[in-house]
Write a protein that holds these residues in place. Structure first.
Motif, PDB file in Angstrom:
ATOM      1  N   UNK A 111       0.620  -1.140   0.010  1.00 40.70           N
ATOM      2  CA  UNK A 111      -0.006   0.054   0.056  1.00 40.70           C
ATOM      3  C   UNK A 111       0.758   1.440   0.122  1.00 40.70           C
ATOM      4  N   UNK A 133       0.666  -7.536  -5.319  1.00 41.36           N
ATOM      5  CA  UNK A 133       1.816  -6.915  -4.315  1.00 41.36           C
ATOM      6  C   UNK A 133       1.270  -6.287  -3.265  1.00 41.36           C
ATOM      7  N   UNK A 134      -0.157  -6.153  -3.105  1.00 38.25           N
ATOM      8  CA  UNK A 134      -0.582  -5.159  -2.118  1.00 38.25           C
ATOM      9  C   UNK A 134      -0.822  -5.464  -0.906  1.00 38.25           C
ATOM     10  N   UNK A 135      -0.955  -6.839  -0.635  1.00 39.62           N
ATOM     11  CA  UNK A 135      -1.223  -7.393   0.709  1.00 39.62           C
ATOM     12  C   UNK A 135       0.018  -7.521   1.529  1.00 39.62           C
TER      13      UNK A 135
END
Lengths: 395, 345
Positions: A111, A133-135
């Protein structure tokens, strides 16, 4: 049961890119807080941050990363992890064995790419290279894949105390026979998400934070990563042992989603529990690395809790006055600092303190000191009342 | 580790008046939860909660109310309150980082679910949130298993929570994880194309070391990271060797098959390990795919062991025997994260 020892350390923060450069800066009582040069937000000039002045491309080159979709969070983590693994001289076959665990804490994950995430979350086609790749788990999975770790892998997020719980989980995996060694750490990078989140709560300091000062007015956000290698003492032959992880405890303050209770029950129970696990009495703790964010709420409550635990409060300080609050990376980075302090028998001052808080009268350590001590406690308290304390002891 | 109580909020009739035979049909490749009324949460508190927190707290409270003491709260969730997270993100972009309201930010941190359960019950014990994507729940179970070894008398709340928001649906869809064509869940296992359907849910358990009056025993857990099908099969064989004596039969192999043709081979190689003494069943047509769907599978296994019947729509292949004492679960998330769990009577 064999004791759990630390055989490798790695850290990257606003104070330096490696353990040794961080150590030098700690000894000189340097401050890593500054305006933002690399990260773009409307607060770049008006607030102070613990920013690491290396661009992502440079990190990628240095780490030999060519794949797409790798976030700054993952790059900072790999940087500190590589240092810790090399430092401990873990063999390739050990890293890839089924009895090596990889435990990583972080709170922002990918994030840090707020704008890309906004695009992808509101889009029906044409995803960016970062869709996977956000979590928070994406960082651990990237590291797992880089190293080929085969044992238990986990990602922990308990907000600001995340990486204390990662260290605790890793130690318990070893104690319970789920792993024989662990590579464990925490990381976070600066993100519009957290900058605006903490700003909306009104707890970002306009200038450098003043932990434990009566006139403190909030925290500075930082970024960075700390990693350590944990092994069983009985397995370690012919290598440097930095310290023993002797105590740990997790407790919840159960009071408010974003503030600690007046009496600091969560912090008190975390410290008390860590002492009990380590089988130590409060007077044996020679130094406390406090959570010490510099917010109105934390420092007064933490001070009260320290006075509840300790008849005479030992020397204490907050490294957040130098690197900011690195959230999911904080406890791991500060654990590395604590291990360095214990190893060198020295303690590092808190910056920007002038006047004690009336209700506690506590004064943090204000000068670098050589200090003979055997046990160091490090505190981490997070949103959601998630409080954890760790104790490192001399070998 | 023995399960003593459980609740399950899923896209199906699993919360109250459980009916495993009934199958709700997916809409737009999504299976959305059937939310209960949440009688235990005060209305003013409920209004401020996002879906993940609401479902998590709502499923946990009846269990806690019903237990003498809870000595730890252990939650697995890959994303926590994703909807709040993106709402806050939208605020950042819309108001160009101006003055924002913090509610969505505070609720968006994945630990908000475990924290809210702790606050609501004044519970100052161990409290943690595991967020390791497709193995978040399994790591929560490993944590619980360790805590019950360290503290023999403990009574723990352990659960898995994940929600569908339009945002994470978009992100996963862009990643190629949902089907391009619209299908309904009764045709999920045709396996001709990539992708699956989205699901969501909350499953909560109260677990301890006491065998007496328990619903089921979660007797072994193993997690694995690999994209090598042979390695998965090898590790499954080792798991069976280590945890099940040769005179004991695995009555049901329950898998997370999800209709994604790219993942089918993992399930095929694992199924090949079993002979016709083991039935094979699947559950993703019932709850959809989400990172903590394996928590649902543990709940389902415990129900099957107690009811001694597997509703027809779950069954892929029926064994010769009608006995149901031991269920082995295999789940696979995105071909990278794998878990084996053994559930016994």
């Amino acid at each position: 049961m064999s004791r759990i020892v630390i055989t490798g350390i790695g850290v990257i923060s606003a104070l330096g890119e490696f353990a040794e450069t961080n150590h030098t800066a700690l000894v000189k009582a340097e401050c890593g807080l500054s305006s933002l040069q690399l990260f773009k937000t409307i607060y770049s000039e008006t607030l102070k941050f613990g920013e690491i002045k290396i661009e992502n491309e440079q990190l990628k080159n240095r780490l030999g990363i060519k794949n797409k979709g790798i976030t700054r969070t993952s790059l900072l983590a790999l940087h500190a992890l590589n240092e810790a693994v090399n430092d401990s001289k873990l063999k390739e076959v050990q890293i890839k064995s089924y009895d090596t665990a990889l435990i990583v804490a972080n709170t922002v994950g990918g994030m840090c790419l707020t704008d890309e995430l906004f695009q992808d979350a509101n889009s029906k086609d044409n995803g960016s290279e970062y869709v996977s790749s956000y979590d928070c788990g994406s960082t651990t999975l990237f590291l797992q894949n880089q190293l080929g770790v085969k044992g238990v892998c986990n990602t922990i997020n308990t907000a600001c105390s995340s990486s204390a719980n990662a260290l605790m989980f890793a130690a318990r995996l070893i104690n319970n026979g789920y792993a024989n060694r662990a590579i464990v750490g925490g990381v976070d990078s600066l993100a519009k998400f957290t900058i605006n989140g903490f700003n909306s709560l009104g707890i970002l300091a306009p200038q450098n934070c003043k932990p434990f000062d009566k006139n403190r007015n909030g925290l500075n956000l930082g970024e960075g990563s700390g990693f350590i290698v944990m092994e069983k003492e009985s397995d370690v032959i012919d290598k440097k042992i930095y310290a023993v992880l002797s105590g740990y405890f997790n407790s919840n303050d159960a009071f408010h989603p974003s503030a600690l209770s007046d009496n600091g029950d969560g912090p008190f129970l975390a410290m008390k529990g860590a002492l009990k696990t380590a089988n130590l009495s409060p007077f044996q703790i020679g130094y406390v690395n406090t959570h010490g964010t510099g917010t109105e709420n934390n420092d007064e409550v933490e001070g009260k809790a320290l006075k509840r635990i300790f008849e005479t409060v030992p020397p204490f300080a907050s490294t957040k006055s130098k690197i900011g609050h690195c959230l999911g990376g904080a406890a791991a980075i500060e654990s590395v600092f604590s291990i360095i302090a214990l190893n060198n028998q020295e303690i590092y001052p808190s910056l920007n303190f002038i006047t004690p808080i009336e209700s506690t009268g506590l004064i943090p350590l204000l000068e670098y000191k050589n200090h003979s001590f055997d046990h160091i406690m490090t505190n981490s308290f997070g949103f959601g009342g998630n409080c954890s304390s760790l104790i490192f002891s001399k070998k | 580790m023995y399960i003593h109580k459980s609740t399950c909020i899923s896209p199906q009739q699993t919360y109250s008046d459980v009916d495993l035979e009934k199958l709700n049909i997916s809409v737009n490749n999504m299976l959305n939860v059937v939310e209960p009324k949440y009688d235990d949460i005060p209305l003013n508190v409920l209004r401020r909660m996002g879906k993940a927190v609401r479902m998590g707290v709502g499923a946990a409270l009846p269990l806690i109310k019903d237990s003498k003491n809870i000595d730890g709260i252990i939650i697995g969730t890959a994303n926590g309150g994703m909807e709040d997270c993106i709402k806050f993100l939208n605020q950042i972009v819309q108001f160009e980082e101006g003055r924002l309201t913090p509610t969505n930010f505070v609720q968006s941190t994945p630990n908000a679910i475990a924290a809210q359960i702790g606050i609501t019950n004044q519970n100052k014990c161990y409290n943690i949130t595991h967020v390791h994507r497709g193995l978040a729940f399994e790591n929560a179970l490993i944590d619980a298993q360790m805590l019950l070894r360290e503290n023999l008398e403990f009574n723990l709340l352990v659960g898995g929570v994940d929600e569908i928001s339009s945002y994470n649906y978009n992100i996963e869809n862009l990643g190629g994880w949902f089907k391009d064509e619209e299908i309904d869940n009764t045709k999920l296992y045709k396996n001709e194309t990539k992708g699956t359907i989205a699901g969501e849910g909350v499953t909560m358990f109260v677990v301890n070391n006491c065998k007496e009056n328990s619903i089921a025993n979660i007797s072994a857990i193993k997690t694995l990271h690999t994209n090598n099908t042979e390695e998965v099969a090898e590790q499954l064989k080792l798991f069976i060797e280590k945890n099940i004596s040769p005179d004991k039969n695995i009555d049901l192999f329950l898998t997370g098959e999800n209709g994604d043709n790219r993942l089918q081979n993992y399930y095929n190689v694992c199924e090949n390990i079993f002979d016709n003494n083991t039935s094979i069943a699947r559950f993703k047509h019932y709850c959809g795919e989400y990172p903590t769907a394996s928590a649902f599978s543990v709940w389902l296994a415990s129900k099957i062991l107690n009811n001694q019947i597997i509703p027809q729509h779950f069954i892929k292949c029926k064994s010769n025997s009608n006995k149901l004492e031991r269920i082995l679960i295999y789940n696979n998330y995105k071909g990278q994260q794998h878990s084996f769990m053994l559930i016994e009577k």
